[in-house]
Scaffold this motif. Structure first.
Motif, mmCIF file in Angstrom:
data_model
loop_
_atom_site.group_PDB
_atom_site.id
_atom_site.type_symbol
_atom_site.label_atom_id
_atom_site.label_comp_id
_atom_site.label_asym_id
_atom_site.label_seq_id
_atom_site.Cartn_x
_atom_site.Cartn_y
_atom_site.Cartn_z
ATOM 1 N N TYR A 97 0.913 -1.230 0.149
ATOM 2 C CA TYR A 97 0.005 0.088 0.079
ATOM 3 C C TYR A 97 0.956 1.197 0.169
ATOM 4 O O TYR A 97 0.662 2.203 -0.795
ATOM 5 C CB TYR A 97 -1.085 0.100 1.309
ATOM 6 C CG TYR A 97 -1.570 1.583 1.453
ATOM 7 C CD1 TYR A 97 -2.624 1.668 0.466
ATOM 8 C CD2 TYR A 97 -1.005 2.103 2.452
ATOM 9 C CE1 TYR A 97 -3.083 3.085 0.803
ATOM 10 C CE2 TYR A 97 -1.544 3.609 2.409
ATOM 11 C CZ TYR A 97 -2.832 3.908 1.662
ATOM 12 O OH TYR A 97 -3.253 5.140 1.835
ATOM 13 N N PHE A 98 1.666 1.351 0.834
ATOM 14 C CA PHE A 98 2.555 2.526 1.339
ATOM 15 C C PHE A 98 3.505 2.638 -0.164
ATOM 16 O O PHE A 98 3.934 3.810 -0.516
ATOM 17 C CB PHE A 98 3.231 2.607 2.584
ATOM 18 C CG PHE A 98 2.417 3.035 3.590
ATOM 19 C CD1 PHE A 98 1.847 4.111 3.766
ATOM 20 C CD2 PHE A 98 2.158 2.074 4.513
ATOM 21 C CE1 PHE A 98 1.221 4.524 4.900
ATOM 22 C CE2 PHE A 98 1.104 2.143 5.372
ATOM 23 C CZ PHE A 98 0.801 3.750 5.549
ATOM 24 N N ARG A 102 -0.409 3.982 -2.532
ATOM 25 C CA ARG A 102 -0.880 4.668 -1.479
ATOM 26 C C ARG A 102 -1.747 6.199 -1.978
ATOM 27 O O ARG A 102 -2.083 6.694 -2.855
ATOM 28 C CB ARG A 102 0.601 5.697 -0.787
ATOM 29 C CG ARG A 102 0.141 6.553 0.377
ATOM 30 C CD ARG A 102 1.412 7.055 1.067
ATOM 31 N NE ARG A 102 1.112 7.597 2.336
ATOM 32 C CZ ARG A 102 2.015 8.004 3.217
ATOM 33 N NH1 ARG A 102 3.436 7.712 2.710
ATOM 34 N NH2 ARG A 102 1.936 8.659 4.129
#
Length: 276
Positions: A97-98, A102
């Motif tokens: 995700y990051f 994101r």
């Protein structure tokens, strides 16, 4: 439900990118997810085996041969397996995700706005109940056909609930839905959806979701049973992806997934069986 940063949810607007540009990125997401989660789990198992080896060596006064070591290491305890799954898969979801998907500030604001709409929670409730009923009906049909539809992780779930009911409940009902939705809906489905390919994203991300739960040839089940389970899990994944797209916030499929898992765990405790 344990809070997570609002940046873990988003609404987003499809961008209409060419498929030849977005499919390689999707494939890379899948490869990274498999490699990272498998590597983390393998490192954990190797670490546990090494620790057990040290324990056995001390028990035998530092003298133990490889054959005796292999025979006495045994299987990892259920708590270790649950924590290792949480770290490997949950950690992978957060990392991807990051690193890869994101949410922007605009997406975060839109997601928060969508969580304030009553219809968001209506669709989340409807999706959670519908998913559970879908899996229950499909399980009944499969068992009528004589198929083995016990999930591969059922023994771990039962053992975990018997020994650590609060932690297992927290893991199965809250933590697992959160990191699974982050990985399969935000990262995988979201990549294709926001590139203008929502139907393809729904199909592919749901298939990956299903194969992670039941991989043919690795779960020890007949092929017909495995394919049936893959169909059931893919249907569940499609419902979660659908409510994500419908509401524009990841909190909706998270809530639906939590409700489904809570109902499934309740059925397991009451009747001693799960809905696939």
């Amino acid at each position: 439900m344990s809070p997570v940063p609002s940046s873990l949810v988003d609404a987003g607007v499809p961008g209409g990118r060419p498929l030849r540009d977005v499919l390689p990125a999707f494939a890379l997401d899948v490869v990274l997810a498999v490699v990272l989660s498998f590597s983390a789990m393998l490192l954990g198992l190797l670490g546990w085996a090494a620790w057990r080896g040290v324990q056995l060596a001390r028990t035998h006064g530092g003298m133990i041969d490889a054959q005796a070591l292999q025979a006495n290491v045994g299987a990892p305890p259920v708590l270790f397996l649950i924590v290792a799954t949480l770290v490997s898969t949950g950690g992978t979801a957060l990392l991807l995700y990051f690193w890869r998907r994101r949410a922007t500030i605009t997406e975060q604001k839109q997601s928060r706005a969508n969580t304030r709409l009553p219809r968001t929670w209506f669709w989340a409730l409807a999706a959670g109940i519908s998913t559970f009923l879908f899996s229950a009906v499909m399980s009944g049909c499969g068992r009528a056909l004589g198929l083995d539809l016990e999930p591969s992780n059922l023994d771990v779930i039962k053992a975990g609930f018997a020994q650590y009911p609060v932690f297992l409940g927290l893991f199965a009902v809250v933590l697992a839905p959160m990191y699974e939705e982050l990985l399969f809906r935000r990262v995988l489905f979201g990549r294709l959806w926001h590139a203008g390919w929502p139907v393809l994203g729904l199909v592919l991300s749901s298939l990956v979701f299903a194969l992670v739960h039941e991989m043919p040839g690795l779960n020890g089940k007949p092929l017909a049973s495995t394919l049936f389970l893959v169909l059931v899990y893919a249907g569940m994944g499609a419902m979660f992806a659908g409510v994500y797209r419908l509401t524009g916030t990841l909190w909706a499929p998270i809530a639906a997934h939590i409700l489904n898992n809570a109902l499934a765990l309740a059925v397991l405790q009451i009747y001693g069986q799960t809905q696939a």
